[in-house]
Motif scaffolding. Structure first.
Motif, PDB file in Angstrom:
ATOM      1  N   ARG A 333       0.920  -1.061  -0.054  1.00 58.72           N
ATOM      2  CA  ARG A 333      -0.039  -0.066   0.051  1.00 58.72           C
ATOM      3  C   ARG A 333       0.876   1.271  -0.075  1.00 58.72           C
ATOM      4  NH1 ARG A 333       0.554   1.236   5.607  1.00 58.72           N
ATOM      5  NH2 ARG A 333       1.067  -0.493   6.758  1.00 58.72           N
ATOM      6  N   PHE A 334       2.021   1.107   0.428  1.00 58.20           N
ATOM      7  CA  PHE A 334       3.013   2.452   0.376  1.00 58.20           C
ATOM      8  C   PHE A 334       2.815   3.385  -0.806  1.00 58.20           C
ATOM      9  CE2 PHE A 334       4.204   0.019   4.334  1.00 58.20           C
ATOM     10  CZ  PHE A 334       4.382   1.045   5.047  1.00 58.20           C
ATOM     11  N   GLU A 338       1.722   6.918   0.517  1.00 58.74           N
ATOM     12  CA  GLU A 338       2.635   7.976   0.443  1.00 58.74           C
ATOM     13  C   GLU A 338       2.130   9.263  -0.395  1.00 58.74           C
ATOM     14  OE1 GLU A 338       6.967   5.640   0.496  1.00 58.74           O
ATOM     15  OE2 GLU A 338       6.046   6.061  -1.128  1.00 58.74           O
ATOM     16  N   GLY A 517      -3.733   2.523   7.830  1.00 56.48           N
ATOM     17  CA  GLY A 517      -2.504   1.733   7.766  1.00 56.48           C
ATOM     18  C   GLY A 517      -2.715   0.462   8.217  1.00 56.48           C
ATOM     19  N   SER A 519      -0.686  -3.220  10.077  1.00 57.69           N
ATOM     20  CA  SER A 519       0.778  -4.136  10.006  1.00 57.69           C
ATOM     21  C   SER A 519       0.644  -4.702   8.887  1.00 57.69           C
ATOM     22  CB  SER A 519       0.765  -5.058  11.179  1.00 57.69           C
ATOM     23  OG  SER A 519      -0.360  -5.858  11.319  1.00 57.69           O
ATOM     24  N   PRO A 521       1.241  -4.997   5.022  1.00 54.45           N
ATOM     25  CA  PRO A 521       1.534  -3.752   3.981  1.00 54.45           C
ATOM     26  C   PRO A 521       0.718  -4.218   2.577  1.00 54.45           C
ATOM     27  CG  PRO A 521       3.421  -5.412   4.386  1.00 54.45           C
ATOM     28  CD  PRO A 521       2.538  -5.543   5.107  1.00 54.45           C
ATOM     29  N   ASN A 556      -7.638  -1.015  13.157  1.00 58.31           N
ATOM     30  CA  ASN A 556      -7.924  -0.267  14.198  1.00 58.31           C
ATOM     31  C   ASN A 556      -9.132   0.520  14.173  1.00 58.31           C
ATOM     32  OD1 ASN A 556      -8.049   1.310  16.582  1.00 58.31           O
ATOM     33  ND2 ASN A 556      -6.043   2.450  16.329  1.00 58.31           N
TER      34      ASN A 556
ATOM     35  N   ASP B  92     -11.546  -7.620  31.002  1.00 58.90           N
ATOM     36  CA  ASP B  92     -11.650  -8.234  29.518  1.00 58.90           C
ATOM     37  C   ASP B  92     -10.085  -8.532  29.222  1.00 58.90           C
ATOM     38  OD1 ASP B  92     -12.245  -8.899  27.076  1.00 58.90           O
ATOM     39  OD2 ASP B  92     -12.559  -6.496  26.525  1.00 58.90           O
ATOM     40  N   ALA B 114      -7.156  -2.396  29.303  1.00 55.35           N
ATOM     41  CA  ALA B 114      -7.175  -1.079  29.003  1.00 55.35           C
ATOM     42  C   ALA B 114      -7.703   0.012  30.128  1.00 55.35           C
ATOM     43  CB  ALA B 114      -7.997  -0.800  27.827  1.00 55.35           C
ATOM     44  N   ARG B 148      -6.516   5.022  25.648  1.00 58.51           N
ATOM     45  CA  ARG B 148      -6.762   3.764  26.228  1.00 58.51           C
ATOM     46  C   ARG B 148      -5.750   2.975  25.378  1.00 58.51           C
ATOM     47  NH1 ARG B 148     -10.924   1.834  28.915  1.00 58.51           N
ATOM     48  NH2 ARG B 148     -11.584  -0.060  27.736  1.00 58.51           N
ATOM     49  N   HIS B 150      -3.728  -0.442  24.394  1.00 58.03           N
ATOM     50  CA  HIS B 150      -3.914  -2.165  24.075  1.00 58.03           C
ATOM     51  C   HIS B 150      -2.492  -2.682  23.498  1.00 58.03           C
ATOM     52  CE1 HIS B 150      -8.325  -1.897  24.082  1.00 58.03           C
ATOM     53  NE2 HIS B 150      -8.176  -0.767  23.311  1.00 58.03           N
ATOM     54  N   GLY B 165      -3.299   4.897  19.032  1.00 58.38           N
ATOM     55  CA  GLY B 165      -2.822   4.540  17.929  1.00 58.38           C
ATOM     56  C   GLY B 165      -1.661   6.062  17.819  1.00 58.38           C
ATOM     57  N   PRO B 223       1.066   4.305  13.508  1.00 51.45           N
ATOM     58  CA  PRO B 223       0.112   3.600  12.943  1.00 51.45           C
ATOM     59  C   PRO B 223       0.069   3.195  11.490  1.00 51.45           C
ATOM     60  CG  PRO B 223      -0.620   5.711  13.178  1.00 51.45           C
ATOM     61  CD  PRO B 223       0.538   5.799  13.769  1.00 51.45           C
ATOM     62  N   ASP B 224       0.936   4.029  10.606  1.00 44.71           N
ATOM     63  CA  ASP B 224       0.822   3.727   9.157  1.00 44.71           C
ATOM     64  C   ASP B 224       1.782   2.978   8.712  1.00 44.71           C
ATOM     65  OD1 ASP B 224       3.196   5.234   9.610  1.00 44.71           O
ATOM     66  OD2 ASP B 224       2.643   6.845   8.630  1.00 44.71           O
ATOM     67  N   ALA B 225       2.334   2.042   9.739  1.00 45.70           N
ATOM     68  CA  ALA B 225       3.944   1.543   9.411  1.00 45.70           C
ATOM     69  C   ALA B 225       3.725  -0.169   9.147  1.00 45.70           C
ATOM     70  CB  ALA B 225       4.846   1.758  10.583  1.00 45.70           C
ATOM     71  N   ALA B 226       4.507  -0.803   8.349  1.00 45.55           N
ATOM     72  CA  ALA B 226       4.757  -2.241   8.471  1.00 45.55           C
ATOM     73  C   ALA B 226       5.892  -2.523   8.805  1.00 45.55           C
ATOM     74  CB  ALA B 226       4.212  -2.802   7.278  1.00 45.55           C
ATOM     75  N   VAL B 230       7.604  -8.450   7.331  1.00 39.01           N
ATOM     76  CA  VAL B 230       6.635  -8.573   6.517  1.00 39.01           C
ATOM     77  C   VAL B 230       6.616  -7.882   5.044  1.00 39.01           C
ATOM     78  CG1 VAL B 230       3.888  -7.998   6.361  1.00 39.01           C
ATOM     79  CG2 VAL B 230       5.074  -8.399   8.660  1.00 39.01           C
ATOM     80  N   MET B 231       7.157  -6.809   5.076  1.00 41.49           N
ATOM     81  CA  MET B 231       7.541  -6.095   3.726  1.00 41.49           C
ATOM     82  C   MET B 231       8.396  -6.939   2.794  1.00 41.49           C
ATOM     83  SD  MET B 231       6.222  -3.053   3.648  1.00 41.49           S
ATOM     84  CE  MET B 231       7.079  -2.066   2.328  1.00 41.49           C
ATOM     85  N   THR B 234       6.463 -10.388   1.920  1.00 47.27           N
ATOM     86  CA  THR B 234       5.601 -10.061   0.716  1.00 47.27           C
ATOM     87  C   THR B 234       6.272 -10.219  -0.458  1.00 47.27           C
ATOM     88  OG1 THR B 234       4.163  -8.609   2.182  1.00 47.27           O
ATOM     89  CG2 THR B 234       3.897  -8.363  -0.120  1.00 47.27           C
ATOM     90  N   ARG B 345       8.775   0.219   8.119  1.00 47.85           N
ATOM     91  CA  ARG B 345       8.482   1.093   7.063  1.00 47.85           C
ATOM     92  C   ARG B 345       7.170   2.093   7.139  1.00 47.85           C
ATOM     93  NH1 ARG B 345       7.667   4.126   2.917  1.00 47.85           N
ATOM     94  NH2 ARG B 345       8.213   3.340   0.708  1.00 47.85           N
ATOM     95  N   THR B 346       7.764   3.322   7.345  1.00 48.12           N
ATOM     96  CA  THR B 346       6.331   4.268   7.530  1.00 48.12           C
ATOM     97  C   THR B 346       6.459   5.060   6.172  1.00 48.12           C
ATOM     98  OG1 THR B 346       7.775   6.039   8.115  1.00 48.12           O
ATOM     99  CG2 THR B 346       7.578   4.516   9.965  1.00 48.12           C
ATOM    100  N   LEU B 347       5.251   6.093   6.294  1.00 49.84           N
ATOM    101  CA  LEU B 347       5.318   6.841   4.996  1.00 49.84           C
ATOM    102  C   LEU B 347       6.374   7.689   4.800  1.00 49.84           C
ATOM    103  CD1 LEU B 347       1.376   7.518   4.986  1.00 49.84           C
ATOM    104  CD2 LEU B 347       2.619   5.661   3.931  1.00 49.84           C
TER     105      LEU B 347
END
Lengths: 609, 473
Positions: A333-334, A338, A517, A519, A521, A556, B92, B114, B148, B150, B165, B223-226, B230-231, B234, B345-347
């Motif tokens: 998705r980057f 981006e 976002g 986890s 990608p 989320n 919970d 939480a 909160r 998690h 987040g 929150p935008d990262a992977a 995983v990258m 893939t 990896r973030t944006l």
């Protein structure tokens, strides 16, 4: 009025307009060219008033030449297009975008306009265009077209008058110079064909300035008469009833020594003047900027955010398209996330136009060094991506005719921020013919039926302007509107359904874009959030699997705890959103559209039903 | 041992003493069931409470910060726990969080609750001190409270809680005396405005016996990262499934652009660490010690893993060659346990996480200055793992697939080194003897780990060793 000798008459280079009203059909005593006026023609009724229609509209780019031939000469025309409006209304199209249909020698696909006030004869007449407008408006469909402000064809009577009579009323309509040294910091855009932005004209004995081809002299916007003449051309078409213009090549209107002659403050000043004229005289009509630049630079063409934008209402988001292709190729998705993160907010009264395919392709010249490096590294070196930059392809062949990917791409087009622009024929998955060359590969006749000439024309097949696609996969016997309308599972019916779903939720069009976002990608998930007029929050959740393999994703959705996702095409209610991440699984290249509905009492709902 | 703070009613403190004693009694059974517990290799002989702090969490609930010493024969290690209890509600949290007491109230490990963990963030935001526990934002950090939290599910040796987040609080489970290296390096990198870290925003600290100790670190959450694993996998998945037989650089899922940028990011961080904390030249003794450590590990592992026997001579030679590397050999602070799972990896680009160093290394080992080539070697090993993970469990007769995995790894290892060299001004491959030794040392460590924990995966480090030995000869 005087009549000049034929080959020096300013209109001598116009072809096929002898019997139709045209610019320079006669000349006043002071040398002023007589031009057709809007009042010489009928005017179309307007579509129902809706000042911000363009923010929600589904656009459809259609080439007049390629859509439908009404008179059997083998070339599509305005009357033929008008005859097909029922189809476009059925599909859910809100606005047609027509590339130029003006009189032109067609050395630049009609962007070389030789008379702004006449229609290319093979397409019909100004009256035929008014007929198209009338028919479209009666169905609630609007029509915009391209207008090139920056330059004309050298066949334009203005240019002919200008080169012949430097002291006449048109002598200062173009940028003339005794030498070719001025504005040397301006780059040459068409480096493959042009060696200079100046070309010597032996008739006038001076050089003229051109940012594009040497047969397209730039108009001299320093001259107030030019600025007013171009406003009058806008008024001409707006009086007839047109709904707006895509302004071609806007960054180049003015020149200034010591600059690159692009995006100059005076260019923006003139656009504000054009916009003010529209707002004053033709409210509800729109301007769409063609500025093939980075989003952060393009936003300048929306104008002042403090007043909701005071230049163009719309601009194309060019870099998004290749990023969508790259993201699916990368299963990441980057690339999309981006570019949207780098896209600045736009003024309230404006909207992006987004597309998967049109006749304009991405060029890498416009981007910053870093971005160009990124794009080359990520995109241009991939042989299949290279093909996407150079040779023009249609959507279906680019995606190897994979129905799942066609649906995924279309779903993203219809849900990412901006008004979607469909390219004619892509709704049925038409193919291309790369043997016709760069320009024409994606301009073959619309495939209406399995009949002769794909139902596009009743002419002799040899007369058709380009042969319809005939290969076994994409040929008109396999792919056509008639058979797809009759099949409920067709791409056409699917596309129509998705357009209808999009229209049920204004959040798709005007909602805030929130990238979720996550986890994984390979999954692009985003919300479109709109506070409706009744104060309720309309939230649409779009989840796209960019991978060919099935994927799980945990989203989320804590902001929406207690809401219930309702899938939008089948109204199936998914489990309620809790405090913990929301788990979804998607098939390869699958996607979901949900409305995040306030959870009502299910039992009560059933008893009411 | 401190118990209830003075602000609480005196009667409670007696209750807590009893409770803490009961919890400590239950922990020898419970601790080994927790993923983060690092001492699963030996039986627990005793658990002793070291400190218990009652954190303010509202009426009818208890949030107890508990530090215990876990005794396993001659090994004694301190661990951190959050204990929750509610008078009238069932929390919970998963059943595995519940700590069954012989005779006492229902208590549970509270990092998943939480309603309770939200107080930790508020304490940091409010610069609170509760007994000896100091909650403090980093200088200049403005924190939003009331979010909160998690826990994230993927963590191995610590527990991290994500707040709204926006923030992530890492609670160090096994405690090491002194300011935690992760926090030290993050602060140093923040000081030199490194672009490749998640900014540190706060900390929880206190004393353990005579020494200060870091209990937790709060950072910006992305929150935008992977993560890089995983990258990368893939891309491997795409490549391995492609029927065309094209090389990895010609396929849509090509990762080399990312690998290149990742190489640049790692080199940037090394430069930032050097700027912040300095570099020095390693002397001959240090190189000799390094050789000894690698050879010792090799001998230990080879004794346990027969598959390694055929490579012992070659490996030993590769390690001993390090002693003859001509000076200068630069040493500096490094990440210490770098692999694809430690990068995000973030944006905006790649970030490095978790500067704690290898979880199994001792604190003294972890804080020694080391070569940046260790980190490079770690990443190179990780590319091999990413390439080969799909082969695990597939039998070892598919040579085509194995070759394709190799091709992917080669392509991306090269791109990573290219990116690193672009920033560092020196190509890590030019330091071939050191880099090869570090890579092989890491692979030997992996052999030991896989042999003990995941026998199916043993082929991954073994095939890498085979390849590196062939390439080197």
């Amino acid at each position: 009025m005087t009549t000049q000798h034929e080959d020096t008459a300013p209109d001598h280079a116009l072809e096929g307009l002898e019997d139709t009203p045209h610019t320079g059909e006669s000349v006043e005593a002071d040398g002023t060219l007589v031009e057709p006026q809007a009042d010489d023609f009928a005017h179309a009724e307007q579509a129902p008033s809706d000042p911000e229609w363009f923010k929600r509209a589904v656009f459809y780019e259609v080439l007049v030449r390629a859509f439908a031939d009404s008179d059997g000469d083998g070339t599509g025309d305005l009357r033929g297009l008008a005859d097909k409006l029922d189809y476009l209304e059925w599909l859910g199209v809100d606005c047609l975008w027509l590339p130029p249909f003006y009189a032109s020698p067609l050395r630049d696909g009609g962007y070389d306009i030789s008379d702004f006030r006449a229609v290319l004869p093979e397409f019909g007449t100004v009256d035929d265009f008014v007929h198209l407008l009338e028919e479209a408006h009666s169905r609630g469909i609007r029509v915009i077209t391209d207008l090139v402000l920056n330059h004309t064809s050298d066949a334009h009577p203005w240019f002919q008058a200008s080169r012949q009579d430097p002291d006449g009323p048109y002598g200062d309509f173009y940028v003339w110079s005794d030498d070719d040294s001025a504005y040397s910091d301006a780059r040459i855009i068409f480096v493959d064909t042009e060696s200079s932005n100046w070309t010597y004209d032996p008739v006038r004995g001076q050089f003229f300035w051109h940012r594009f081809f040497s047969h397209q002299p730039d108009l001299n916007f320093e001259n107030p008469a030019v600025r007013e003449a171009m406003l009058d051309i806008l008024r001409f078409w707006l009086d007839l009833g047109i709904d707006g213009f895509r302004l071609d090549a806007v960054p180049y209107l003015f020149e200034e020594e010591g600059t690159n002659c692009e995006n100059l403050p005076r260019t923006h000043e003139y656009l504000r003047e054009v916009r003010a004229t529209i707002d004053r005289e033709f409210p509800g009509r729109v301007l769409l900027a063609e500025a093939n630049q980075w989003p952060a630079d393009v936003v300048e063409y929306f104008g002042d955010p403090a007043v909701g934008g005071d230049e163009c209402h719309m601009a194309f988001h060019f870099p998004l398209m290749p990023r969508i292709f790259m993201a699916v190729r990368r299963e990441s998705r980057f690339p999309i996330s981006e570019i949207l993160a780098q896209t600045p907010p736009i003024p309230d009264g404006t909207q992006w136009g987004i597309f998967l395919r049109n006749h304009d392709e991405l060029t890498l010249e416009m981007v910053t060094d870093d971005e160009r490096d990124y794009m080359y590294r990520e995109y241009a070196k991939d042989p299949r991506m290279k093909a996407n930059i150079g040779i023009r392809r249609r959507l279906a062949p680019l995606l190897e005719n994979d129905r799942n990917q066609l649906e995924l791409f279309t779903a993203m087009l219809l849900s990412l921020p901006g008004s979607p622009v469909l390219y004619y024929g892509d709704e049925i998955g038409m193919g291309d013919n790369i043997w016709l060359g760069d320009r024409d590969a994606v301009r073959t006749p619309m495939q209406w039926s399995p009949d002769r000439n794909a139902g596009f024309s009743r002419s002799d097949p040899g007369r058709v302007y380009l042969p319809p696609i005939m290969d076994p996969t994409y040929g008109y016997e396999a792919i056509n509107v008639e058979s797809q309308q009759g099949s409920s599972a067709s791409l056409l019916n699917w596309t129509r359904r998705m357009i209808a779903v999009r229209k049920e939720h204004p959040a798709f069009a005007e909602g805030e874009f929130v990238d979720l976002g996550g986890s994984n990608p390979s999954v692009l998930a985003y919300e479109r959030r709109l506070v409706r007029e009744d104060g309720e929050l309309d939230v649409v959740l779009c989840v796209n699997n960019l991978s060919r393999f099935p994927q799980p994703v945990e989203l989320n959705l804590a902001d929406h705890e207690g809401r219930t996702p309702v899938e939008l095409t089948g109204r199936v209610r998914f489990p309620r959103v809790g405090e913990l991440p929301y788990l979804l699984t998607l098939p390869g290249h699958g996607f979901y559209w949900f409305q995040l509905a306030e959870t009502d009492d299910e039992g009560e709902r059933r008893s009411m039903a | 041992m401190s118990t209830a703070p003075g602000s609480h009613r005196a009667s409670e403190s007696q209750t807590h003493d009893d409770l803490v004693t009961q919890i400590a009694a239950a922990l020898p059974e419970w601790l080994p069931t927790q993923r983060w517990f690092g001492g699963k290799d030996r039986a627990i002989t005793a658990v002793r409470p070291l400190a218990a702090t009652d954190l303010p969490a509202g009426d009818d609930v208890l949030l107890l910060h508990l530090v215990v010493e876990v005794e396993q024969g001659d090994r004694r290690e301190p661990y951190q726990l959050l204990i929750g209890h509610r008078d009238d509600q069932v929390p919970d949290v998963p059943a595995s969080a519940s700590i069954p007491l012989a005779d006492g109230p229902a208590v549970y490990e509270a990092s998943g609750d939480a309603d309770l963990t939200c107080h930790l963030l508020d304490l940091v935001a409010g610069s609170a001190t509760v007994d000896g526990l100091r909650f403090a934002p980093e200088p200049g950090a403005e924190l939003e409270s009331g979010l909160r939290g998690h826990p994230i599910s993927t963590e191995q040796s610590n527990t991290s809680i994500v707040y709204g987040g926006q923030y992530i609080l890492k609670l160090f489970r096994k405690l090491t005396p002194g300011t935690n290296k992760d926090l030290v390096l993050h602060r140093a990198l923040r000081e030199v405005q490194s672009e490749h870290i998640a900014d540190p925003l706060g900390s929880i600290s206190g004393e353990l016996g005579e020494e200060s100790v870091t209990f937790g670190m709060l950072q910006r959450f992305m929150p935008d990262a992977a993560d890089g694993w995983v990258m990368a996998t893939t891309s491997v998945r795409d490549y391995m499934a492609d029927p065309s037989g094209l090389p990895p650089e010609d396929l849509g899922g090509d990762f080399s652009g990312e690998a290149y940028r990742l190489g640049r990011a790692v080199a940037d961080v090394h430069a930032d660490l050097a700027q912040a904390l300095g570099t020095r030249e390693a002397d001959a003794d240090e190189l000799a010690e390094t050789v000894t450590a690698m050879v010792d590990r090799l001998e230990r592992v080879a004794a346990d893993v027969p598959e390694l026997a055929q490579h012992v001579d070659g490996l030993g030679a590769a390690f001993r060659a390090v002693a003859d590397v001509p000076p200068p050999v630069t040493a500096q602070s490094v990440h210490g346990d770098l692999h694809l799972g430690q990068v995000l990896r973030t944006l905006q680009g790649w970030l490095l996480l978790d500067f704690e160093g290898e979880p199994a290394a001792s604190a003294a080992e972890r804080s020694t200055l080391r070569s940046p080539l260790r980190d490079v070697a770690g990443m190179l090993r990780s590319f091999d793992y990413a390439a080969q993970q799909l082969l695990v469990g597939q039998g070892d007769d598919d040579h085509d697939q194995a070759e394709r995995a190799d091709a992917w790894a080669r392509h991306n290892r090269a791109a990573f080194c290219d990116g690193y060299a672009k920033v560092a001004g020196r190509d890590p491959r030019d330091d071939a003897v050191l880099l090869r030794a570090f890579e092989l040392d890491k692979a030997v460590y992996e052999v030991a780990y896989e042999h003990a924990n995941r026998p199916d995966w043993l082929l991954v480090p073994l095939s890498s060793i085979r390849r590196l030995m062939t390439e080197g000869s």
